[in-house]
Design an enzyme around this catalytic site. Structure first.
Site, short mmCIF file in Angstrom:
data_model
loop_
_atom_site.label_atom_id
_atom_site.label_comp_id
_atom_site.label_asym_id
_atom_site.label_seq_id
_atom_site.Cartn_x
_atom_site.Cartn_y
_atom_site.Cartn_z
N ARG A 111 0.86 -1.20 0.00
CA ARG A 111 0.00 0.00 0.00
C ARG A 111 0.89 1.24 0.00
NH1 ARG A 111 -3.76 0.05 5.01
NH2 ARG A 111 -4.81 -1.65 3.92
N ARG A 153 -1.87 6.44 9.89
CA ARG A 153 -1.97 5.98 8.49
C ARG A 153 -2.10 7.18 7.55
NH1 ARG A 153 -3.83 0.63 8.31
NH2 ARG A 153 -2.93 -0.52 10.06
N LYS A 210 -3.48 0.93 14.92
CA LYS A 210 -3.56 1.87 13.79
C LYS A 210 -4.26 3.16 14.23
CE LYS A 210 -6.02 -1.05 11.28
NZ LYS A 210 -6.99 -1.70 10.38
N LYS A 246 -6.10 6.84 12.55
CA LYS A 246 -6.56 7.46 11.30
C LYS A 246 -6.97 8.93 11.51
CE LYS A 246 -7.41 3.07 9.54
NZ LYS A 246 -8.42 2.21 8.92
N CYS A 262 -15.17 -3.21 0.03
CA CYS A 262 -13.78 -3.45 0.41
C CYS A 262 -13.19 -4.53 -0.50
CB CYS A 262 -13.70 -3.88 1.87
SG CYS A 262 -14.29 -5.55 2.12
N CYS A 284 -7.74 -10.75 1.01
CA CYS A 284 -7.82 -10.38 2.42
C CYS A 284 -7.94 -11.62 3.30
CB CYS A 284 -9.00 -9.44 2.68
SG CYS A 284 -9.10 -9.03 4.43
N CYS A 289 -16.29 -8.60 5.92
CA CYS A 289 -16.26 -8.96 7.35
C CYS A 289 -16.61 -7.71 8.15
CB CYS A 289 -14.90 -9.53 7.75
SG CYS A 289 -13.67 -8.29 8.16
N CYS A 308 -13.92 -1.93 6.46
CA CYS A 308 -12.97 -1.17 5.64
C CYS A 308 -13.63 -0.24 4.63
CB CYS A 308 -12.01 -2.11 4.94
SG CYS A 308 -11.00 -3.05 6.10
#
Ligand code: SRM
Ligand code: SF4
Length: 583
Positions: free
Chosen positions: A75, A144, A210, A212, A431, A437, A476, A480
């Protein structure tokens, strides 16, 4: 209760970070080893370098007991989604040379490559570095990619918020030299020369999880600002940027079986002037660094700290670090989720074109040669490129005389202009999910197009084709594609079953609620149909689908629909009764 800073590493990932010597671990040895993959510890550390070790789950089914074949997702970090044409073309070259021949725009305005093999990782990252692109900190327990409204209208506020986005991103980029040592070699161009080996903000164990950050333009919530750890909503007077309302503690991830995990919208913390915003962001990040839960990764996001402390205690901690108080939040215009599609005058004599990219996947398939067509336009006309948080692309700074020639090239490559696509498709997100994934329980990117086709038919029959509402699908519950703020969402539950959520707000300011569980993919639209019928018959003027479901109450609607055949007259009696109660 978290009453004092948790300093020591307690879990496996915490110990690993601490012992990694600023993200090195044994990555160098493993990179050189004659194996197609890294070990478990290496796999965790790679994330901080923007890499995920994966295996193709379609192949896994056929491989059975044969050895797994590994590949990598990479990414890149694209603050505010802004790329030069050269940087776009570098991504495109690498997608062909080292990845699976596609590029994937993410919901945070980044690019992902899939299917890179271990032996090509260094060459790929070096080539990106030469184009001044990094993948450092695109994944891992750090801040991120910082998202920002990408619309390039000529306007000093937009320029300022894009500049602040880059400043925040640079300020919070990890300082370790491990990335350069490992992937680039020291002779190559250095994007972010670190002064020392110390991570002045993160320390040895980086963040608990993470983190954001997104910046919204006044009145435009294309970044879904309430779903971020920190959301900055620009407040302006005419053409002057006054500052930002700061929102903290948003997040989407949850687990279907753990009730103590949940999506959450951010709380308003206060107002900050533009020149103080980096300082405030840093103070918030350090509160999470010191008090975020480091013993349970399922509860390590900052939203759980906000949930536990409440916003007043959190504000006091931030202000204690700043040594001054935040101002009260400023009034804001209502928000919309702008797609920025179609041809738009920028206001400086140039134009931009917003193209809808289905689920962010740039590929050539059948008659629609999206990757080749975008490459042809960008090589020939050299527009600026911006990626949007709705997984779309904007081609910017186009001279008026290039508009028709660009339309022609797009037409030759079978690429539709957005206005020829249905509104429901343009407003949808999915996503990545299968096959790459590792957390996917069900399909998303590959399944949503068919569901949208069925929804288009339904909406056209009901005369609702021009009705804007957001539809999001994830494989899931991690969220995302930010499903829990959509008007309508399908969240993967198991191989072919989804939970349906309704009642979110199109402008991202309200969470939706579960409506039906364990619905087979083929039945998703059948289950939503009765709700759409009721919406069409009983909505108030201008009311959006999510607002309608929210107004009447999702449980009540579910009960009424479960008790009746939707063609029965009695359903309307029950609805009348419900509407009377809600009044
Ligand atoms: Fe995500 C994990 C893809 C945006 C919440 N996400 C993953 C991983 C890396 C799977 C994994 O950990 O093994 C996925 C890689 C799939 C693949 O094969 O490519 C993945 N997430 C994505 C992207 C590519 C989805 C997309 O289709 O665009 C987005 C990349 C964004 C970027 O450029 O940085 C992406 N992920 C999000 C968002 C939306 C956002 O950031 O605005 C969220 C919800 C917001 C949030 O963070 O709360 C999100 N991803 C998660 C979570 C749940 C985190 C949690 O708090 O529980 C996971 C799982 C985890 O971290 O354990 C996850
Ligand atoms: Fe994977 Fe789940 Fe994220 Fe989709 S929502 S990309 S299935 S982690």
């Amino acid at each position: 209760m978290s009453t004092r800073p948790k300093s020591s590493a307690s879990g496996g990932v915490e110990a690993l970070k601490e012992a990694s010597n600023y993200l090195r671990g044994a990555l160098s040895e493993q990179l050189q080893a004659d194996s197609d993959h890294f070990d478990e510890e290496g796999k965790q550390l790679l994330k901080f370098h923007g890499l995920y070790q994966q295996n193709d789950r379609d192949q896994r089914k056929t491989e059975r007991r044969a050895a797994k074949s590994y590949s990598f997702m990479l990414r890149t970090r694209v603050p505010g989604g802004v790329l030069t044409p050269e940087q776009y073309l570098a991504h495109d070259d690498l997608a062909q040379r080292y990845a699976n021949g596609t590029l994937r725009i993410t919901t945070r305005q980044c690019f992902q490559f899939h299917g890179i093999i271990k032996g090509d990782l260094q060459a790929t990252i070096r080539a990106l570095n030469e184009a001044l692109i990094t993948s450092l900190g695109a994944c891992g327990d750090v801040v991120r990619n910082v998202a920002c409204c990408p619309a390039p209208f000529q306007d000093p506020i937009r320029e300022q918020i894009q500049a602040i986005t880059r400043q925040i991103s640079d300020h919070l980029l990890p300082r370790t030299r491990a990335y350069h040592e490992l992937w680039i070699d020291n002779e190559k161009i250095d994007l972010t020369p670190p002064e020392t080996e110390v991570e002045p903000i993160y320390g040895k164990t980086y963040l608990p999880r993470k983190f954001k950050i997104a910046v919204a333009y006044p009145g435009d919530n294309c970044v879904d600002v309430y779903t971020q750890d920190i959301g900055l909503i620009a407040v302006a007077y005419q053409t002057q940027l006054l500052g930002f309302n700061v929102v903290v503690g948003g997040g989407m991830g949850m687990n279907h079986t753990k009730a103590d995990t949940f999506p959450r919208l951010g709380d308003l913390l206060g107002f900050v002037a533009p020149e103080q915003v980096v300082q405030v962001v840093e103070a918030i990040v350090t509160v999470q660094r010191d008090y975020g839960n480091r013993s349970d990764r399922k509860h390590a996001r900052m939203k759980y700290l906000l949930h536990e402390w409440g916003v007043d205690r959190f504000r006091a901690e931030v202000e204690g670090r700043l040594g001054w108080s935040l101002q009260s939040p400023a009034p804001m215009p209502p928000l919309e989720n702008e797609l920025h599609h179609g041809w738009n005058a920028q206001g400086d004599g140039r134009w931009f074109l917003g193209l809808s990219i289905e689920n962010g996947r740039i590929k050539d398939e059948g008659e629609m040669r999206l990757r080749s067509g975008l490459r042809a336009v960008i090589e020939t006309f050299r527009p600026g490129v911006r990626l949007t948080p709705n997984q779309d692309i904007l081609l910017t700074d186009i001279a008026p005389h290039d508009i028709e020639p660009i339309n022609q090239v797009l037409h030759q490559f079978g690429i539709p202009l957005p206005l020829s696509l249905s509104l429901v498709q343009r407003n949808s997100l999915a996503c990545v999910a299968l096959p790459t994934c590792g957390l996917a329980l069900a399909e998303a990117e590959r399944a949503l197009p068919e569901v949208i086709d069925a929804l288009e038919v339904e909406l056209a029959q009901l005369g609702l084709a021009d009705e804007p509402f957001t539809v999001r699908m994830t494989g899931c519950p991690n969220g995302c594609a930010r499903p829990y703020v959509a008007d309508l969402a399908f969240v993967g539950r198991s191989a072919d079953a989804y939970m349906i959520f309704v009642g979110g707000a199109s402008n991202g300011t309200r969470l939706n609620r579960p409506y039906k569980d364990l619905v087979k993919r083929a039945q998703l639209v059948d289950e939503v149909r009765p709700l759409l019928h009721l919406f069409q018959k009983r909505r108030q003027p201008g009311e959006r689908f999510g607002d309608f479901c929210y107004r009447l109450g999702i449980d009540a609607l579910q009960q009424i629909l479960d008790n009746h055949d939707s063609t029965e007259e009695t359903i309307h009696d029950d609805l009348d009764a419900l509407v009377a109660v809600k009044r």
